[in-house]
Scaffold this motif. Structure first.
Motif, mmCIF file in Angstrom:
data_model
loop_
_atom_site.group_PDB
_atom_site.id
_atom_site.type_symbol
_atom_site.label_atom_id
_atom_site.label_comp_id
_atom_site.label_asym_id
_atom_site.label_seq_id
_atom_site.Cartn_x
_atom_site.Cartn_y
_atom_site.Cartn_z
ATOM 1 N N ASP A 225 0.755 -1.333 -0.095
ATOM 2 C CA ASP A 225 0.063 0.018 -0.178
ATOM 3 C C ASP A 225 0.863 1.365 0.005
ATOM 4 O O ASP A 225 0.640 2.157 -0.688
ATOM 5 C CB ASP A 225 -1.147 0.169 1.124
ATOM 6 C CG ASP A 225 -1.923 1.004 1.324
ATOM 7 O OD1 ASP A 225 -2.603 1.330 0.273
ATOM 8 O OD2 ASP A 225 -2.033 2.020 2.414
ATOM 9 N N ALA A 226 2.099 1.363 0.757
ATOM 10 C CA ALA A 226 2.694 2.187 0.944
ATOM 11 C C ALA A 226 3.427 2.589 -0.593
ATOM 12 O O ALA A 226 3.599 3.681 -0.848
ATOM 13 C CB ALA A 226 3.765 2.356 1.915
ATOM 14 N N LEU A 227 3.718 1.660 -1.184
ATOM 15 C CA LEU A 227 4.387 1.861 -2.680
ATOM 16 C C LEU A 227 3.344 2.292 -3.726
ATOM 17 O O LEU A 227 3.524 3.218 -4.739
ATOM 18 C CB LEU A 227 5.055 0.529 -3.129
ATOM 19 C CG LEU A 227 6.274 0.009 -2.270
ATOM 20 C CD1 LEU A 227 6.415 -1.538 -2.691
ATOM 21 C CD2 LEU A 227 7.623 0.925 -2.675
ATOM 22 N N ARG A 228 2.144 1.731 -3.434
ATOM 23 C CA ARG A 228 1.187 2.252 -4.181
ATOM 24 C C ARG A 228 0.758 3.873 -4.152
ATOM 25 O O ARG A 228 0.704 4.488 -4.943
ATOM 26 C CB ARG A 228 -0.225 1.512 -3.995
ATOM 27 C CG ARG A 228 -1.244 1.807 -5.001
ATOM 28 C CD ARG A 228 -2.482 0.933 -4.602
ATOM 29 N NE ARG A 228 -3.023 0.949 -3.373
ATOM 30 C CZ ARG A 228 -3.780 0.143 -2.740
ATOM 31 N NH1 ARG A 228 -4.376 -0.656 -3.637
ATOM 32 N NH2 ARG A 228 -4.028 0.108 -1.666
ATOM 33 N N ALA A 229 0.893 4.337 -3.061
ATOM 34 C CA ALA A 229 0.843 5.599 -2.712
ATOM 35 C C ALA A 229 1.858 6.573 -3.404
ATOM 36 O O ALA A 229 1.821 7.750 -3.696
ATOM 37 C CB ALA A 229 0.956 5.950 -1.218
ATOM 38 N N ARG A 230 3.194 5.824 -3.589
ATOM 39 C CA ARG A 230 3.942 6.588 -4.424
ATOM 40 C C ARG A 230 4.021 6.186 -5.812
ATOM 41 O O ARG A 230 4.755 6.704 -6.714
ATOM 42 C CB ARG A 230 5.717 5.982 -3.838
ATOM 43 C CG ARG A 230 5.526 5.903 -2.446
ATOM 44 C CD ARG A 230 7.034 5.796 -1.758
ATOM 45 N NE ARG A 230 7.116 5.515 -0.298
ATOM 46 C CZ ARG A 230 8.207 5.875 0.195
ATOM 47 N NH1 ARG A 230 9.453 5.824 -0.346
ATOM 48 N NH2 ARG A 230 8.207 5.603 1.587
#
Length: 418
Positions: free
Chosen positions: A252-257
């Motif tokens: 999820d953190a990577l998707r936010a980037r």
């Protein structure tokens, strides 16, 4: 039959061969013909030790395991003879009432010239005492003191386990007196303070397996993780202390980037930590369920290395560890590794050189490290190449020769006496 009458097998000469005993409390199945099925993580090491020692290996196991799949390697006479020493009861039962679980342990009668005891194990202090005049070598792979309270356990159980771990640690330290010990993490030296201690890696990676492996490509295109998902892999015990929930949150953190990544979880679970339910629940809540693939247990060997070869980055955001064998396997195939700087990891590996090191429980740092690998091709190449070189220099054969050399000295010294 006495030690001098035991058959000598393998490549060592009669003057250097040594008959060893080896105790492990892993899940195992002992068969009537003296063969045994056990996890390959231990089986590979036992087999390599037996060949290097040139003598008979007597493998002491609790042979009543009913699990299927984890015991994926079979060892048999004449190289290894397995002995079922008794049932693998609960940890408190083995620790406080060891008799039933040690009824078949007779290293002197079996002709063992030294006994290797794998620990930590509830039976370790009792086995050391039961060896009597047979020299003891301790293989310490971890430390119960590294145990952390589990959210799925009630407070009383967490407190009881912490108290037991302290009591066990005291007895292990006392039991180490006068013996030879090998640890795979310098922080474990304090758990065997009265032993002569050597640091090794206990790797499962052999020279033959590395030679047969084609290194993975780190020559990613500019669209990696944008239109082409980045493939993350975790392999090993699937428990929350290994940081598997943080690995899911990282998607999820990577998707936010602006990145897309998938996560493969390969390994086995423990009844005491049904974390897969939490993995699925968390993935649904973050809407990344389609990106998390639970592959189950894969036996060590070609099939497992094929799983590594399908990945782009190996992640192990563990809370505490000694030296993860799966990390060494990933490095052998050239996978860039992101790992927590805990236990022996920071001792053996340098940040941004042989691995990317992060703090445990820090999803932001895990995402940062993966993003650095995405954006910096030189970093990917350096970490991948240096990690593979490190694996070539620390193969199972190299480490085992060092171990057996020290064992021979220890046995010879015990025969001469003070």
């Amino acid at each position: 039959m006495g030690a001098e009458q035991r058959p000598r097998v393998g490549g060592a000469s009669a003057t250097t061969a040594v008959n060893l005993g080896y105790y492990s409390h892993v899940d195992a199945v002992v068969l009537p013909d003296g063969s045994a099925r056990l996890p390959s993580a231990v089986g590979n090491l036992v087999r390599t030790l037996a060949r290097a020692s040139g003598g008979m290996m007597t493998l002491y196991l609790h042979g009543s395991s009913g699990r299927v799949g984890i015991e994926d390697m079979q060892l048999a006479p004449p190289l290894v003879r397995a002995v079922d020493i008794g049932p693998r009861r609960s940890a408190p039962a083995r620790f406080f009432s060891p008799g039933r679980s040690l009824r078949g342990f007779q290293p002197g009668s079996d002709g063992a010239e030294a006994v290797i005891v794998q620990g930590p194990s509830p039976l370790l202090p009792h086995i050391v005492r039961a060896c009597h005049d047979v020299p003891v070598i301790l293989f310490i792979w971890g430390d119960y003191a590294g145990w952390r309270s589990q959210t799925q356990f009630p407070a009383w159980r967490n407190a009881a386990i912490r108290s037991w771990a302290m009591l066990y640690g005291m007895r292990q330290r006392r039991a180490s007196r006068g013996h030879l010990a090998f640890v795979n993490n310098p922080q474990l030296i304090s758990s065997v303070p009265h032993a002569t201690v050597k640091t090794v890696t206990f790797t499962t990676v052999s020279q033959a397996s590395i030679a047969a492996l084609e290194p993975v490509s780190t020559d990613w295109g500019p669209d990696k993780a944008r239109t082409d998902p980045l493939r993350l892999l975790y392999s090993g015990r699937i428990v929350r202390d290994k940081g598997v929930l943080e690995a899911v949150r990282c998607l999820d953190a990577l998707r936010a980037r602006g990145y897309t990544a998938t996560l493969d979880l390969v390994g086995w679970t423990q009844d005491s930590d049904p974390v897969l339910d939490d993995v699925r629940r968390l993935a649904r809540s973050l809407d990344v369920e389609a990106l998390v693939h639970i592959g189950g247990y894969i036996p060590s060997g070609p099939e497992l290395f094929r799983a590594y070869a399908r990945a782009d980055v190996f992640v192990i955001p563990t809370y505490w560890d000694s030296l993860p064998r799966s990390m060494l396997e990933a490095m052998a195939i050239g996978l860039p590794v992101v790992a927590s700087n805990v236990g022996g990891i920071g001792h053996f590996f340098r940040d941004r050189d042989t691995a990317l090191l992060i703090e445990p429980r820090r999803v932001d740092q895990l995402a940062d490290a993966i993003e650095q690998l995405i954006l910096d091709p030189e970093l990917r190449k350096r970490v991948s190449g240096n990690g593979r070189v490190w694996s070539l220099e620390h193969t199972q054969e190299v480490e085992t020769e060092e171990i057996v050399s020290e064992v021979r000295k220890h046995v010879a010294s015990a025969k001469v006496g003070p």
